[in-house]
Write an enzyme that holds these catalytic residues in place. Structure first.
Site, short mmCIF file in Angstrom:
data_model
loop_
_atom_site.label_atom_id
_atom_site.label_comp_id
_atom_site.label_asym_id
_atom_site.label_seq_id
_atom_site.Cartn_x
_atom_site.Cartn_y
_atom_site.Cartn_z
N SER A 252 0.86 -1.19 0.00
CA SER A 252 0.00 0.00 0.00
C SER A 252 0.89 1.24 0.00
O SER A 252 2.11 1.13 0.06
CB SER A 252 -0.89 0.01 1.24
OG SER A 252 -0.10 0.34 2.37
N LYS A 253 0.24 2.37 -0.04
CA LYS A 253 0.96 3.65 -0.09
C LYS A 253 1.98 3.79 1.04
O LYS A 253 2.97 4.49 0.89
CB LYS A 253 -0.04 4.80 0.04
CG LYS A 253 -0.74 5.13 -1.25
CD LYS A 253 -1.21 6.59 -1.21
CE LYS A 253 -1.75 7.03 -2.55
NZ LYS A 253 -2.90 6.27 -2.98
N ARG A 254 1.71 3.13 2.16
CA ARG A 254 2.64 3.24 3.28
C ARG A 254 4.03 2.75 2.91
O ARG A 254 5.03 3.15 3.47
CB ARG A 254 2.15 2.39 4.47
CG ARG A 254 1.06 3.01 5.30
CD ARG A 254 0.68 2.10 6.44
NE ARG A 254 0.24 0.78 5.95
CZ ARG A 254 0.83 -0.36 6.25
NH1 ARG A 254 1.87 -0.37 7.05
NH2 ARG A 254 0.39 -1.51 5.77
N HIS A 255 4.08 1.83 1.94
CA HIS A 255 5.37 1.25 1.56
C HIS A 255 6.13 2.10 0.55
O HIS A 255 7.33 1.94 0.41
CB HIS A 255 5.16 -0.15 0.99
CG HIS A 255 4.55 -1.11 1.97
ND1 HIS A 255 3.24 -1.51 1.91
CD2 HIS A 255 5.08 -1.72 3.04
CE1 HIS A 255 2.99 -2.35 2.91
NE2 HIS A 255 4.09 -2.49 3.61
N GLY A 256 5.43 2.95 -0.15
CA GLY A 256 6.07 3.77 -1.19
C GLY A 256 5.10 3.94 -2.34
O GLY A 256 3.89 3.80 -2.16
#
Ligand code: GLU
Length: 502
Positions: A252-256
């Site tokens: 998800s966006k949290r990862h990049g």
């Protein structure tokens, strides 16, 4: 059997890594088997639908260079390929199921369903989903009420087990009583749900294989029940391993970056994304990392898929990007990096007419364009992303500020010695009569040796004077592009500044 598979995105968001992986695997599978790859737009969710996501889909796949054989934009024998243009079909098939006793009209209002949910909550009941209230209404009675608001629900046969084979996961069985109880097929506004439209279309479009993300696995028993109710053979299913971040959670966006648009903006190349994403959940040949789209298609098969979740490794993708950057010719790389160079103002800026504060980046003039191409060999081995290309070349297009004196001084050196070395370097550049950068290196090496200084120490002041930094792309390549007179002017400027310290 003719192999036909499909990518069936819902245009409710930007294309992301998961979607690319599904599309790519379907593309590769169809190619590898001499079959057809189909694009179908599943735009039944009219609330979350947005035209911009349709544009993003086309734009993304055009950029990636992944084509389909049939689709909304190019047509084909099973057209239309957009579900919103097929609503009449779904209504007909839903009614057919009702007539055959596999589905029923449901007149429950949203309020009733809401009350049901609240009552269960209050009673801490583990029951969920529809309570099959309308399932027992005789068809004749229901037929008289169809003028009033209703949905059509699937009548899941109770007390049975649904079995199917997943090409990757093997035999799967699901007790029907555990399947989402009698899901809606046709909504009260006449729109189909995902399940109905998906099954009807896969059948009518002759889809032989459904390759989709594992998050859809729980819908498959339901789909198999529907295929049986229709009396259709179901396609083969293959649920692809999930794509996770390094922490084992769904990517998800949290990862990049996750949207393809973002990767594109950040300066990734389509070849790198394709190569890397093709390895998410599949292994090809031991010891080989680099594959073109054609090479992948030649090797792909379902038995190359892995069951374990795929971990998305941004570092590995970065490595691929660097590799593909190095494979570009100077002209190609310059063309790819040019938009970044312009927007970074590498070729200069002019104040905007309306807002003097804002500056408009300018396009390169012919001389700058030539220099930009000529500079590619200097950085090709040193960048992983396109925006880094102009970032590393700023000193060639505008004079860098003169660094502080300490920057010029080699380790263990002092200012007088530094000035001396710089003068020797100047001399060398002034009389540089060799044609290649390698020959220039040789010359400077022997000069350094004669002067009894280490090569690095000899080069340092010269490098700082000409490039403005202790770490830079190759010095002689830079001098070649700047030309002797501009390089000498920079050395003179530095000398003048350094002597001021006395
Ligand atoms: N429209 C679904 C999606 O958004 C398709 C799932 C499937 O492939 O059946 O992914």
């Amino acid at each position: 059997m003719e192999i036909r598979d499909r990518y069936a995105p819902s245009p409710t968001g930007l294309q992301h890594i998961g979607g690319l992986r599904t599309a790519l695997f379907n593309y590769l599978f169809a190619r590898s088997a001499g079959g057809k790859f189909i694009l179908r737009l599943e735009d039944t969710d009219r609330i979350r639908f947005d035209e911009q996501f349709v544009r993003n889909l086309y734009d993304t796949f055009a950029w990636l260079g992944i084509p389909w054989d049939e689709g909304p934009d190019i047509g084909g024998p099973a057209a239309p390929y957009v579900q919103s243009e097929r609503f009449a079909l779904y209504q007909k098939y839903a009614r057919d199921l009702v007539v055959q006793g596999h589905a029923y009209y449901c007149f429950c209002s949203a309020e009733r369903l809401d009350t049901l949910r609240k009552e269960r909550e209050a009673a801490h009941s583990s029951a969920s989903g529809y309570d099959r209230y309308c399932r027992s209404i005789p068809l004749a009675e229901a037929a008289e009420r169809v003028q009033t608001a209703h949905t059509i629900r699937l009548k899941i046969p109770l007390g049975e087990t649904t079995r199917f084979r997943d090409e990757l996961l093997g035999d799967i069985e699901w007790k029907n009583d555990d399947v989402n109880p009698d899901p809606v097929l046709l909504k009260s506004d006449g729109f189909p749900t995902y399940h109905l439209a998906n099954v009807v279309d896969d059948h009518l479009m002759g889809i032989s294989h459904v390759l989709r993300a594992q998050e859809w696995l729980s819908s498959t028993p339901l789909h198999v029940i529907m295929y049986r109710a229709f009396g259709w053979e179901h396609p083969r299913f293959c649920h692809l391993p999930m794509v996770m971040g390094q922490d084992g959670k769904k990517l998800s966006k949290r990862h990049g970056a996750t949207s393809i648009d973002e990767f594109r903006r950040l300066g990734y190349l389509p070849e790198a994304l394709i190569n890397y994403v093709a390895l998410l959940g599949a292994s090809y040949e031991e010891g080989i990392d680099m594959y073109t789209l054609d090479a992948l298609a030649a090797r792909f098969s379902l038995d190359k898929l892995n069951k374990a979740p795929a971990i998305f490794d941004y570092k590995k993708l970065e490595w691929y990007n660097g590799q593909y950057i190095r494979m570009k010719s100077d002209e190609e790389l310059a063309a790819l990096a040019l938009p970044y160079a312009v927007s970074q103002g590498l070729f200069g800026t002019i104040p905007a007419e309306t807002e003097p504060e804002a500056a408009n980046a300018t396009e390169p003039n012919p001389e700058q364009r030539r220099a930009f191409i000529a500079a590619m060999p200097l950085i090709k081995e040193r960048v992983s992303f396109l925006p880094e290309v102009p970032q590393k070349l700023g000193y060639l297009f505008s004079e860098p500020p003169i660094p502080a004196a300490t920057e010029f001084i080699p380790k263990k050196g002092d200012l007088p010695r530094t000035i001396e070395l710089l003068q020797m370097g100047r001399d060398l550049i002034e009389h540089l009569s060799v044609s290649t950068d390698e020959a220039a290196e040789e010359m400077i090496k022997s000069k350094a040796e004669k002067a009894g200084v280490k090569l690095g120490d000899f080069m340092m002041p010269l490098r700082v004077a000409i490039t403005g930094a202790r770490v830079s792309p190759p010095l002689f390549g830079s001098v070649r592009i700047l030309g002797a007179s501009r390089s000498l002017a920079r050395v003179d400027r530095a000398l003048a500044r350094l002597t001021e310290y006395f």
